[in-house]
Design a protein around this motif. Structure first.
Motif, PDB file in Angstrom:
ATOM      1  N   GLY A   1      60.315  62.014  72.493  1.00 38.32           N
ATOM      2  CA  GLY A   1      60.699  62.335  73.802  1.00 38.32           C
ATOM      3  C   GLY A   1      59.671  62.699  74.957  1.00 38.32           C
ATOM      4  O   GLY A   1      59.933  62.723  76.311  1.00 38.32           O
ATOM      5  N   ASP A   2      58.354  62.866  74.395  1.00 35.82           N
ATOM      6  CA  ASP A   2      57.430  63.367  75.373  1.00 35.82           C
ATOM      7  C   ASP A   2      56.975  62.290  76.550  1.00 35.82           C
ATOM      8  O   ASP A   2      57.227  61.047  76.156  1.00 35.82           O
ATOM      9  CB  ASP A   2      56.205  63.593  74.594  1.00 35.82           C
ATOM     10  CG  ASP A   2      56.310  64.957  73.942  1.00 35.82           C
ATOM     11  OD1 ASP A   2      57.243  65.687  74.173  1.00 35.82           O
ATOM     12  OD2 ASP A   2      55.158  65.277  73.133  1.00 35.82           O
ATOM     13  N   ILE A   3      56.575  62.646  77.604  1.00 35.63           N
ATOM     14  CA  ILE A   3      56.088  61.668  78.616  1.00 35.63           C
ATOM     15  C   ILE A   3      54.602  61.896  78.837  1.00 35.63           C
ATOM     16  O   ILE A   3      54.138  63.252  78.949  1.00 35.63           O
ATOM     17  CB  ILE A   3      56.778  62.233  79.974  1.00 35.63           C
ATOM     18  CG1 ILE A   3      58.503  61.791  79.740  1.00 35.63           C
ATOM     19  CG2 ILE A   3      56.314  61.380  81.215  1.00 35.63           C
ATOM     20  CD1 ILE A   3      59.211  62.126  80.823  1.00 35.63           C
ATOM     21  N   ILE A   4      53.662  60.956  78.993  1.00 34.39           N
ATOM     22  CA  ILE A   4      52.592  60.894  79.193  1.00 34.39           C
ATOM     23  C   ILE A   4      51.940  60.668  80.757  1.00 34.39           C
ATOM     24  O   ILE A   4      52.552  59.780  81.418  1.00 34.39           O
ATOM     25  CB  ILE A   4      51.956  59.848  78.292  1.00 34.39           C
ATOM     26  CG1 ILE A   4      51.840  60.249  76.961  1.00 34.39           C
ATOM     27  CG2 ILE A   4      50.098  59.640  78.706  1.00 34.39           C
ATOM     28  CD1 ILE A   4      51.346  59.098  75.916  1.00 34.39           C
ATOM     29  N   PHE A   5      51.133  61.448  81.412  1.00 36.88           N
ATOM     30  CA  PHE A   5      50.415  61.209  82.551  1.00 36.88           C
ATOM     31  C   PHE A   5      48.986  60.748  82.654  1.00 36.88           C
ATOM     32  O   PHE A   5      48.342  61.450  81.757  1.00 36.88           O
ATOM     33  CB  PHE A   5      50.721  62.529  83.450  1.00 36.88           C
ATOM     34  CG  PHE A   5      52.203  62.906  83.972  1.00 36.88           C
ATOM     35  CD1 PHE A   5      53.184  62.246  83.528  1.00 36.88           C
ATOM     36  CD2 PHE A   5      52.105  63.892  85.041  1.00 36.88           C
ATOM     37  CE1 PHE A   5      54.378  62.589  84.205  1.00 36.88           C
ATOM     38  CE2 PHE A   5      53.244  64.227  85.707  1.00 36.88           C
ATOM     39  CZ  PHE A   5      54.341  63.653  85.211  1.00 36.88           C
ATOM     40  N   ALA A   6      48.733  59.765  83.236  1.00 35.70           N
ATOM     41  CA  ALA A   6      47.437  59.353  83.266  1.00 35.70           C
ATOM     42  C   ALA A   6      47.081  58.731  84.692  1.00 35.70           C
ATOM     43  O   ALA A   6      47.976  58.769  85.516  1.00 35.70           O
ATOM     44  CB  ALA A   6      47.293  58.100  82.376  1.00 35.70           C
ATOM     45  N   GLY A   7      45.644  58.623  84.935  1.00 36.86           N
ATOM     46  CA  GLY A   7      45.202  58.032  86.078  1.00 36.86           C
ATOM     47  C   GLY A   7      45.224  56.579  86.269  1.00 36.86           C
ATOM     48  O   GLY A   7      46.284  55.913  86.132  1.00 36.86           O
ATOM     49  N   GLU A   8      44.228  56.208  87.141  1.00 41.35           N
ATOM     50  CA  GLU A   8      44.455  54.604  87.562  1.00 41.35           C
ATOM     51  C   GLU A   8      44.073  53.693  86.383  1.00 41.35           C
ATOM     52  O   GLU A   8      43.137  53.897  85.430  1.00 41.35           O
ATOM     53  CB  GLU A   8      43.176  54.227  88.404  1.00 41.35           C
ATOM     54  CG  GLU A   8      43.301  55.198  89.745  1.00 41.35           C
ATOM     55  CD  GLU A   8      43.945  54.334  90.925  1.00 41.35           C
ATOM     56  OE1 GLU A   8      44.675  53.432  90.430  1.00 41.35           O
ATOM     57  OE2 GLU A   8      44.019  54.665  91.841  1.00 41.35           O
ATOM     58  N   ASN A   9      44.714  52.428  86.321  1.00 43.18           N
ATOM     59  CA  ASN A   9      44.263  51.448  85.274  1.00 43.18           C
ATOM     60  C   ASN A   9      44.396  51.708  83.889  1.00 43.18           C
ATOM     61  O   ASN A   9      43.710  51.438  83.106  1.00 43.18           O
ATOM     62  CB  ASN A   9      42.949  51.103  85.685  1.00 43.18           C
ATOM     63  CG  ASN A   9      42.672  49.743  85.175  1.00 43.18           C
ATOM     64  OD1 ASN A   9      43.410  48.925  85.093  1.00 43.18           O
ATOM     65  ND2 ASN A   9      41.244  49.509  85.137  1.00 43.18           N
ATOM     66  N   PHE A  10      45.664  52.391  83.686  1.00 44.29           N
ATOM     67  CA  PHE A  10      45.949  52.840  82.326  1.00 44.29           C
ATOM     68  C   PHE A  10      46.259  51.446  81.412  1.00 44.29           C
ATOM     69  O   PHE A  10      46.991  50.837  81.640  1.00 44.29           O
ATOM     70  CB  PHE A  10      47.064  53.868  82.183  1.00 44.29           C
ATOM     71  CG  PHE A  10      47.413  54.024  80.686  1.00 44.29           C
ATOM     72  CD1 PHE A  10      46.954  55.238  80.171  1.00 44.29           C
ATOM     73  CD2 PHE A  10      48.379  53.377  79.869  1.00 44.29           C
ATOM     74  CE1 PHE A  10      46.919  55.738  78.897  1.00 44.29           C
ATOM     75  CE2 PHE A  10      48.710  54.014  78.548  1.00 44.29           C
ATOM     76  CZ  PHE A  10      47.823  55.071  78.267  1.00 44.29           C
ATOM     77  N   GLY A  11      45.427  51.486  80.293  1.00 45.78           N
ATOM     78  CA  GLY A  11      45.668  50.186  79.264  1.00 45.78           C
ATOM     79  C   GLY A  11      44.907  48.990  79.763  1.00 45.78           C
ATOM     80  O   GLY A  11      45.248  47.959  79.534  1.00 45.78           O
ATOM     81  N   CYS A  12      43.734  49.493  80.559  1.00 43.58           N
ATOM     82  CA  CYS A  12      42.931  47.970  80.756  1.00 43.58           C
ATOM     83  C   CYS A  12      42.414  47.614  79.546  1.00 43.58           C
ATOM     84  O   CYS A  12      42.282  48.111  78.533  1.00 43.58           O
ATOM     85  CB  CYS A  12      41.975  48.437  81.740  1.00 43.58           C
ATOM     86  SG  CYS A  12      40.979  49.882  81.383  1.00 43.58           S
ATOM     87  N   GLY A  13      41.825  46.361  79.538  1.00 40.68           N
ATOM     88  CA  GLY A  13      41.155  45.776  78.514  1.00 40.68           C
ATOM     89  C   GLY A  13      42.076  44.752  77.723  1.00 40.68           C
ATOM     90  O   GLY A  13      42.797  43.770  78.388  1.00 40.68           O
ATOM     91  N   SER A  14      42.126  45.086  76.436  1.00 38.74           N
ATOM     92  CA  SER A  14      42.897  44.062  75.487  1.00 38.74           C
ATOM     93  C   SER A  14      44.322  43.687  75.758  1.00 38.74           C
ATOM     94  O   SER A  14      44.791  44.567  76.305  1.00 38.74           O
ATOM     95  CB  SER A  14      42.492  44.418  73.990  1.00 38.74           C
ATOM     96  OG  SER A  14      43.361  43.881  73.276  1.00 38.74           O
TER      97      SER A  14
END
Lengths: 412, 170
Positions: B60-73
């Motif tokens: 149930g947790d929620i993740i917060f991140a900055g710009e361009n999360f998951g770039c790359g592959s």
């Protein structure tokens, strides 16, 4: 008027093509490779009871990353793909063929105007021949195998105009690195069209180098309008009469001018491809290894560029130099033209065609604290081993191999 | 439609981390794995300071991140590892394009919120996200507007994944 991506999309959908709209796109070419290929097979078997492939003649497997397999897990995944391919009448470009995104161009499967998807995030390098390529996860690719279609949100396009022509030493990789630096954040989720005298001057190999790094620019795809040389190359390989897709007076979200009149050897310092500097500004960076290859710089032009610098010389005894052509065809050309002998005599290792170090493959891994000058496209932490990766052109990689320090290709 | 959960802010020096790439999320040394159940334990194992995330995360947790999360592959494992941990959603300033569609296709909620770093939410606090309206809510109060789910994103999410969605429209 529509941009190149909008024109290609409109030729492959009955839906209304407009920026931001979701459309169902017909896909001309669907491939899976060794990494994710086995997951694609698994998804198909779990979700569909037989009848897994919409059109086998448009569907392929390539083995790019860990080829030939150097672990039992990868060997098993390869075998899962081979078995599935045989049962479903799908052609495989096996472990001796090279990087799939390059193989499909050489084999005439990807040409101007085509839509293509793969499990390879650098499949958008097909923009080098004016085709729409897109890397996707295994769910998407399994779906494309089964239905021949994908959903896609039509992205806005930005137009990049390169101004001026550099007079000193430069390469397509230096141009690509400059572009990654300039377009970081700006290109995220967008299509790009590249124009300018410098683009017109690029060979197919140089176009591939630039287009391959659109992924690092955050872009969806980067298009270069095919010129006569590209069209004639694609017609020869595909056996088809090709009508390229041009944008005329298109509606761009934005136009960006990038001055390239003073372009010179560039380097991306770890750990980000956009961390770009001029080589001459980085000072003495001692290196332990050099890698020339990958979908960005594994073509014949790249090999020739490094060879001109290395031929008849010895690489630094502190440096291990690893050279990996992108495809079997390039490997043969290197053999025929004597490059392999000269690389060997200079002290380099030449390996079989594949992606090499980019996905924990065989050649190009670094150890802890090892510095590597690499012609690949990503220098993320841990991407090519535990060490530090400096992204450079083949000429700079070769010059660095001789000196033992990051050295511009123009300095030797 | 609303979802709720406890927030993990992927921060460094008090700032949400930008450019978290797929090798940080799911390192290439685990790419041979095809069993989804095996993937959760490797989430963020190559993101400095977050290597123990799989042990700390709860369903149930929620993740917060900055710009361009998951770039790359294009690796789907970088999505599947969170699904295996039961992560409810990822909210980021922006996402890598391939990552975003991989998440949508697997039914993992990804929400874009340009100003996510400006809101008063502490690590471990519970929030709600209204997926249709694109609202981030704490204690019943709307803190900030995010980009609502697109129609296809919502439809695939409701169906469970792309395969189920396709069956529903045939």
């Amino acid at each position: 008027m529509p941009t190149i991506i909008e024109k290609i999309f409109q030729n492959h959908t009955g839906d209304r093509v407009e920026v931001g709209e979701t459309i169902w796109l017909e896909i001309d070419l669907r491939t899976a490779r060794d990494f994710a290929g086995a997951n694609v097979v698994k998804n198909l078997i779990e979700n569909y009871g037989g009848n897994y492939v919409n059109n086998a003649s448009k569907t392929f497997f390539t083995f790019d990353c860990n080829a030939p397999a150097n672990t039992i897990e990868y060997a098993t995944n390869h075998q899962i793909c081979r078995k599935f391919a045989r049962e479903n009448g799908i052609k495989i470009y096996d472990v001796d063929s090279g990087i799939g995104s390059h193989v499909v161009i050489e084999e005439g499967l990807a040409y101007p105007g085509v839509t293509a998807v793969s499990t390879d995030s650098h499949f958008n390098l097909l923009g080098a021949v004016g085709a729409f390529g897109q890397g996707m996860g295994d769910v998407d690719i399994a779906f494309a195998f089964k239905t021949g279609k994908i959903w896609f949100e039509v992205p806005p396009t930005i137009k990049v105009n390169f101004l001026g022509m550099p007079s000193d030493a430069w390469s397509a990789k230096d141009l690509a690195l400059l572009c990654v630096k300039e377009l970081k954040r700006v290109a995220l989720g967008k299509a790009i069209e590249f124009y300018g005298d410098i683009i017109d001057s690029l060979s197919l190999d140089g176009r591939i180098t630039l287009s391959s790094m659109v992924t690092e620019m955050g872009g969806i795809a980067g298009f270069i309008t095919p010129d006569k040389r590209i069209i004639s190359f694609c017609e020869k390989n595909s056996g088809k009469k090709i009508k390229p897709v041009y944008a005329d007076d298109a509606n761009y979200e934005k136009e960006i001018d990038i001055d390239v009149s003073t372009l010179e050897p560039m380097v991306a310092l770890p750990p980000s491809p956009s961390n770009v500097r001029r080589v001459r500004d980085v000072g003495d960076v001692k290196i332990d290894s050099v890698f020339i290859g990958s979908c960005t710089n594994g073509r014949m032009d790249d090999m020739l560029s490094a060879w001109k610098i290395i031929k008849g010389k010895k690489i630094s005894e502190d440096v291990k130099m690893k050279i990996v052509p992108a495809t079997r065809r390039i490997w043969k050309e290197m053999l025929d033209k004597g490059l392999i002998k000269d690389f060997f005599e200079a002290g380099a290792i030449v390996s079989h065609a594949c992606c090499a170090g980019c996905a924990s493959g065989q050649i190009g891994m670094t150890g802890i604290d090892e510095n590597q000058a690499s012609t690949s496209n990503r220098n993320f932490k841990g991407k090519q081993g535990a060490g530090n990766t400096y992204l450079v052109s083949p000429a700079t990689a070769a010059a660095s191999a001789l000196s033992g320090y990051i050295t511009g290709g123009d300095e030797i | 439609m609303k979802i709720c959960g406890r927030v993990w802010k992927l921060e460094k020096d008090g700032k949400l981390i930008d450019d978290i790439d797929t090798d940080m999320i799911y390192h290439n040394k685990y790419l041979h794995i095809t069993d989804k159940k095996e993937m959760g334990k490797y989430a963020f194992s190559n993101l400095q300071g977050w290597e123990d995330f799989p042990k700390k995360a709860k369903k149930g947790d929620i993740i917060f991140a900055g710009e361009n999360f998951g770039c790359g592959s294009s690796r789907q494992q970088a999505v599947d590892c969170f699904i295996q941990l039961g992560i409810n959603a990822i909210v980021a300033k922006s996402f890598g394009a391939i990552y975003r569609r991989n998440a949508i296709n697997s039914g993992l909620v990804v929400i874009e919120c340009k100003d996510i770093d400006r809101v008063d939410i502490k690590n471990g606090e519970e929030i709600e996200i209204d997926l249709i309206k694109g609202e981030i809510i704490k204690n019943g109060k709307i803190l900030i507007k995010a980009t609502p789910m697109s129609a296809i994103q919502y439809a695939i999410y409701k169906a469970g994944n792309l395969f189920e969605y396709a069956k529903s429209i045939q």
